[in-house]
Design an enzyme around this catalytic site. Structure first.
Site, PDB file in Angstrom:
ATOM      1  N   GLY A 131       0.820  -1.214   0.000  1.00 59.33           N
ATOM      2  CA  GLY A 131       0.000   0.000   0.000  1.00 59.33           C
ATOM      3  C   GLY A 131       0.845   1.250   0.000  1.00 59.33           C
ATOM      4  CB  ILE A 157      -2.400  -0.274 -12.227  1.00 57.97           C
ATOM      5  CG1 ILE A 157      -1.512  -0.974 -11.177  1.00 57.97           C
ATOM      6  CG2 ILE A 157      -1.568   0.387 -13.321  1.00 57.97           C
ATOM      7  CD1 ILE A 157      -0.637  -0.043 -10.334  1.00 57.97           C
ATOM      8  NE  ARG A 311      13.131  16.573  -2.628  1.00 58.61           N
ATOM      9  CZ  ARG A 311      13.696  15.697  -1.810  1.00 58.61           C
ATOM     10  NH1 ARG A 311      14.962  15.356  -1.975  1.00 58.61           N
ATOM     11  NH2 ARG A 311      13.024  15.189  -0.794  1.00 58.61           N
ATOM     12  CB  THR A 313       9.374  17.108  -1.385  1.00 59.98           C
ATOM     13  OG1 THR A 313      10.364  16.668  -2.316  1.00 59.98           O
ATOM     14  CG2 THR A 313       8.872  15.930  -0.579  1.00 59.98           C
ATOM     15  CG  PHE A 338     -28.259  20.393  -4.796  1.00 60.70           C
ATOM     16  CD1 PHE A 338     -27.136  21.208  -4.849  1.00 60.70           C
ATOM     17  CD2 PHE A 338     -28.911  20.097  -5.986  1.00 60.70           C
ATOM     18  CE1 PHE A 338     -26.682  21.717  -6.058  1.00 60.70           C
ATOM     19  CE2 PHE A 338     -28.468  20.599  -7.201  1.00 60.70           C
ATOM     20  CZ  PHE A 338     -27.348  21.419  -7.234  1.00 60.70           C
ATOM     21  CD  GLU A 363      -0.571  11.040  -8.845  1.00 58.79           C
ATOM     22  OE1 GLU A 363       0.416  11.714  -8.511  1.00 58.79           O
ATOM     23  OE2 GLU A 363      -0.947  10.921 -10.020  1.00 58.79           O
ATOM     24  N   GLY A 364      -0.729   8.936  -3.128  1.00 56.00           N
ATOM     25  CA  GLY A 364      -0.284   9.116  -1.740  1.00 56.00           C
ATOM     26  C   GLY A 364      -1.433   9.584  -0.885  1.00 56.00           C
TER      27      GLY A 364
END
Ligand code: CAA
Length: 382
Positions: A131, A157, A311, A313, A338, A363-364
């Site tokens: 994971g 994936i 970078r 990060t 609504f 993506e994390g």
């Protein structure tokens, strides 16, 4: 002074993406969501308009856009449909390790075909057992003669059943943890590459997600990216680049939720007036607008910092984490605006909540983003 104005080129990129989203994506979003249909005809149109492979430099035939340019496009596409956008931008994620770690020969060989005609690629990092722990890979890369044999399974994936190429992270020795991870490019045509069937997902249902098994897949050394020990760093550096566009994608969902809620509040009458005239709703809309604005600015800032050599990060994790949390909250508040209708599939806002949820995970996971943010932050105080 920071300058938040967009150049005429950026304005026209944004207009192009907005027009595409409103005319080609939005009208099909509900149907693709309901049927979990992968609308490849829409992805091909996006490709034809130059809305795919956004990070590939022009020398290989790509769009060669800055990260800020990419974010402008991604936000607009996500306003139309987040699931479709995930599939449209998955090539950027899958091709980024080649851009960062490939030789000139590898870049020419692998990237140019993607820009000559429509193809999809998938980024294969996550595994069922590890994971979020990307250093704990079990997929083995066994040295064999002048190449490697890959064996193992990846999960979650994006686009895997439709991809013609995979960037794959595997370990030469699991005991080495992240120091054993190597990165490879594997064509779908290689014997032993076995994508699984589509997962049934809560949201992003126009996108395709599956496992991929690599059974004794032979990969020549010439298809390894960078030095053997560099795979983990390559995966992390890739995510440093691609988490910011996820912030943009989440911002697009949040903006769509705000747009629906505001428009509805002007039409819907209760207690003898439009609900937009009730302070309770005004406060909701005002808070939603703040969240959308902050998500966009954090995303633009992260993109700008990376475009100027950082970078990224810290900045990309902040943007991704904040924008995805904001998207979930804003979508939730749109449903609340609504009322009962918001809970019904006949209206567009419940989809936004389901789509927003994934942006907190992929993506994390946001718990990982907070770990990354805290580590980067504390480094400055050590
Ligand atoms: N850039 C370069 N190097 C980095 C780096 C970065 N951003 N982050 C870490 N590294 C380096 C470290 O410097 C360290 O190097 P040394 O050994 O030389 O000191 C090494 O990598 C190991 O770093 P850590 O000790 O920080 O590693 P860790 O095991 O504690 O894990 C983690 C770090 C940040 C939690 C990482 O495992 C992680 O990001 N996990 C989440 C994975 C993820 O995002 N998965 C999503 C998959 S993609 C997806 O969802 C796509 C889809 O299809 C939708």
């Amino acid at each position: 002074m920071p300058d938040f104005s967009l150049s005429p080129e950026q304005e026209s990129l944004r207009d192009l993406a907005r027009k595409f989203a409103r005319t080609e994506m939005t009208p099909h979003a509900a149907e693709c969501d309901r049927a979990a249909r992968f609308p490849e005809e829409i992805y091909r149109k996006a490709y034809d308009l130059g809305l795919m492979n956004l990070n590939v430099p022009t020398e290989f035939g790509g769009s060669g856009l800055s990260l800020l340019d990419q974010c402008l496009i991604v936000e607009e596409l996500a306003h139309g449909c987040a699931g479709m956008t995930t599939s449209i931008i998955a090539n950027c994620l899958a091709l980024e390790p080649i851009l960062l770690g490939g030789t000139s020969e590898q870049k020419e060989r692998f990237l140019a075909p993607f820009c000559r005609e429509y193809h999809l690629a998938s980024f294969c990092l996550t595994e069922p057992s590890g994971g979020s722990d990307a250093g704990a890979l079990r997929t083995r890369a066994r040295k064999d003669g002048d190449g490697y044999v890959l064996d193992g399974e990846k999960c979650f994936i994006t686009n895997a059943p439709h991809a013609s190429l995979y960037t794959v992270f595997a370990t030469v020795d699991p005991a080495l943890r992240h120091k054993g991870v190597a990165a490879f490019v594997v064509p779908r045509s290689a014997p032993g590459v076995l994508p699984g069937k589509d997962e049934e997902k809560m949201g992003h249902r126009a996108s395709s997600t599956s496992t991929v098994r690599f059974e004794e897949v032979r990969v020549p050394e010439s298809d390894r990216l960078g030095p053997e020990v560099d795979g983990f760093s390559l995966a992390m550096r890739t995510l440093d680049q691609t988490r910011t566009p996820i912030g943009a994608l989440a911002t697009g969902i949040a903006q769509a939720a705000l747009d629906h809620a505001a428009a509805y509040s002007l039409k819907r009458q209760t207690f003898g007036k439009a609900i937009a005239e009730h302070q309770a709703i005004q406060i909701k809309l005002a808070n939603m607008a703040q969240a959308v604005h902050a998500a966009r600015l954090l995303t633009w800032h992260a993109a700008w910092a990376i475009d100027h050599g950082a970078r990224g990060t810290l900045e990309s994790s902040i943007a991704k984490c904040f924008a995805s949390d904001a998207a979930l909250h804003v979508a939730d508040e749109a449903i609340q605006t609504f009322g009962g209708y918001g809970y019904m599939k006949e209206y567009p806002v419940e989809k936004l909540l389901r789509d927003a949820k994934l942006t907190q995970i992929y993506e994390g996971a946001n718990e990982i983003q907070r770990t990354v943010i805290a580590r980067e932050l504390l480094r400055a105080y050590a």
